[in-house]
Scaffold this active site. Structure first.
Site, mmCIF file in Angstrom:
data_model
loop_
_atom_site.group_PDB
_atom_site.id
_atom_site.type_symbol
_atom_site.label_atom_id
_atom_site.label_comp_id
_atom_site.label_asym_id
_atom_site.label_seq_id
_atom_site.Cartn_x
_atom_site.Cartn_y
_atom_site.Cartn_z
ATOM 1 N N THR A 187 1.587 41.892 34.841
ATOM 2 C CA THR A 187 0.620 42.503 34.217
ATOM 3 C C THR A 187 0.759 43.741 33.633
ATOM 4 O OG1 THR A 187 0.313 43.880 36.525
ATOM 5 C CG2 THR A 187 -0.965 42.007 36.279
ATOM 6 N N SER B 97 -3.543 41.170 43.596
ATOM 7 C CA SER B 97 -2.894 42.168 44.435
ATOM 8 C C SER B 97 -2.931 43.497 43.400
ATOM 9 C CB SER B 97 -1.314 41.852 44.736
ATOM 10 O OG SER B 97 -1.226 40.880 45.537
#
Length: 577
Positions: free
Chosen positions: A398, A463
């Site tokens: 990410t 997450s």
């Protein structure tokens, strides 16, 4: 405790942090960039690429708010860091509105198409598909959410015109930018992307080699896509030619097609979720709740450590790592069992972060020996729920953006297309995500439904851990977050713990070799001291060393203003004034 004493203790905490900031960061490991902390009195942007951070700062200089700057940063990241995030993916945004004194959580997580079924990632014999085979192609693509989330936040908090926030990226996409070392390296390592003629023409030389570092990369297709969205809003992405091209690419993959429809895109909506907040020492720490597990896990780990005793400032010891890793095991056990999309699964959020519950979990920790594997607990509010069953693959890469503007508004945004280069489907100059592989491939385990199984319209568990901190008086104290898949939780939580309990300066905290557990092996970053490993093994830990390319972007309050730090493991920078 009276307010005067709280204020006094808060000032002591700030003083301790300021003292720690005089210590140099540890020497960077081989392959890490040498960086320094950035001091700013008014506003700051920390992002994964200098061009993106500068685009955000320029928007702030033009009078934009933190959300205006975030839009500019995200669009530029789509161009210069296409392997990590972009309009073909999703994002979770925490936004502190300083005037209203309210914290907002905007959920732009991708959703499964209406045709998705729990068996999506099973082979004909009922076994899970190979992960890499599941990723490449249309099957893994979720309905993108980042534009709807940014649009929703901009409607509430933006100061500049929506289209103005797109101009830096549009100009750079048309004129071109210099390929960075990280982009070159990842393009060189990828064997699938060069097989697509459009991606090959964009990212590679005629001989098939990745564009070299410093080469000019123009993306006119992305420039045109962004122009349409800048003019017509997010609807230009979710309806019309861009949406039709997305659906055609997803459904038309020759070996691994998906089932997304025009209606899936047209019906997508971003959600406003309650932030998840709790106290640690004298600070209030807020993160993102379900469908992310990040906010809950961070508060659980810190709450368990708080229950184990007072802060012990100073250098990190193997005993510290032991206690942290045991707390992380307990948090990951609960994460896997209970957390999923709250629109589909009842998540006992309040019970999972209840101080009494966490104190009970802390009593399971042996100060001298590792438990190895933790079982999920029975948090308050669990009664009446189905048996907890959690299983699934870990999330992957990410990007993270931290911003504070001159009015004190703050943004923490973690944004992703999941794996490097996502599904490897290129449409309109941007890559589509492979976010659906964040679901559990196995829909059942031991005869019970897995909470994170695939379902139509569902958002996969994440997450991502965008975090905003406040002091004892309710004033903004800091912003943090990182990329890194399921290890994000330990990257963010571990760094916060180092700053708050151990007295590390921001850059020193994020530069220290990482450690922790995801309820399996105890994980140490590859360059961690040998003494850590041997001491942990003596306490019964089974240790694994691995590369941990976090991208922590932190802004913390200091005695003279905001202190920004970007992770030396990647190309990010902190810019401010």
């Amino acid at each position: 405790m009276c307010i005067a004493k709280l204020l006094s203790l808060a000032l002591l905490l700030v003083s301790a942090t300021a003292a720690a900031q005089t210590r140099p960061a540890p020497e960077a490991a081989t392959g890490r960039l040498q960086k320094t902390e950035t001091l700013a009195r008014h506003e700051m942007v920390v992002a994964a690429n200098p061009l993106a951070a500068q685009a955000g700062l320029d928007i702030l200089h033009r009078g934009g708010s933190a959300i205006d700057a975030a839009i500019a940063v995200q669009m530029m990241l789509n161009l210069v860091e296409p392997q990590s995030s972009g309009i073909g993916g999703g994002a979770l945004i925490l936004y502190w509105d300083a005037r209203q004194k309210l914290l907002y959580a905007y959920d732009g997580r991708e959703t499964a198409p209406a045709a998705a079924r729990p068996s999506r990632f099973l082979n004909p014999d009922g076994t899970p598909m190979d992960f890499r085979k599941a990723v490449i192609g249309g099957r893994s693509v979720g309905v993108p959410g980042v534009l709807r989330a940014l649009e929703l936040a901009h409607q509430a908090h933006g100061r500049l015109d929506w289209g103005q926030d797109f101009q830096p990226a549009i100009a750079a996409a048309a004129a071109g930018f210099a390929v960075s070392p990280r982009l070159h390296e990842l393009l060189s390592q990828d064997s699938v992307l060069p097989q697509d003629p459009v991606a090959r023409a964009l990212f590679y030389q005629p001989d098939g080699q990745a564009l070299p570092v410093g080469a000019l990369l123009r993306n006119p297709d992305l420039a045109e896509t962004l122009r349409r969205i800048a003019t017509d809003g997010a609807d230009a992405f979710y309806r019309g030619p861009i949406a039709e091209a997305i659906v055609a690419a997803v459904r038309g993959h020759p070996t691994n097609p998906g089932d997304m429809t025009d209606a899936d895109l047209a019906n997508y909506h971003a959600a406003v979720r309650p932030a998840v907040c709790g106290s640690f020492r004298l600070l209030r720490i807020c993160g993102f709740g379900p469908p992310s597990s990040g906010g809950i896990a961070t508060l659980q780990i810190l709450g368990i450590l708080q229950a184990l005793g007072p802060a012990k400032p100073g250098p990190v010891t193997p005993q510290d790592i032991h206690l942290y890793s045991e707390a992380a095991r307990l948090a990951f056990a609960d994460r896997d069992a209970y957390v999923a999309d709250p629109d589909f699964v009842r998540v006992p959020v309040d019970g999972l972060i209840d101080p009494a519950y966490l104190a009970g979990r802390a009593r399971l920790i042996d100060p001298q020996h590792s438990m190895g594997h933790a079982e999920p607990g029975e948090p308050p509010g669990r009664r009446g729920m189905a048996p907890p069953i959690g299983f699934g693959p870990s999330e992957h890469g990410t990007s993270h953006v931290s911003i504070i503007d001159r009015d004190g508004n703050a943004l923490s945004m973690t944004t992703t297309i999941e794996s490097a280069f996502g599904s490897h489907l290129l449409v309109g100059g941007f890559l589509l995500n492979n976010q659906l592989t964040d679901f559990s491939f196995l829909p059942e385990r031991n005869g019970s439904a897995v909470v994170n199984r695939v379902e139509a319209g569902k958002r996969p568990r994440s997450s991502m851990s965008p975090t905003i901190l406040f002091d004892a008086t309710g004033h903004l104290y800091g912003v943090a977050g990182s990329p890194g898949g399921s290890v994000i939780i330990n990257y963010v939580t571990g760094s916060l713990w180092l700053m708050i309990d151990k007295g590390y300066a921001p850059l020193a905290a994020i530069s220290l070799p990482h450690f922790g557990s995801r309820n399996g092996l105890t994980e140490l970053e590859a360059d961690a001291p040998i003494s850590w490993e041997s001491a942990l093994e003596a306490m019964g830990h089974k240790v694994r060393r691995l590369e941990m390319t976090s991208g922590l972007h932190v802004i913390m309050r200091g005695p003279q203003g905001w202190i920004g730090a970007a992770d030396p493991r990647r190309e990010g920078v902190a810019l401010g004034d």
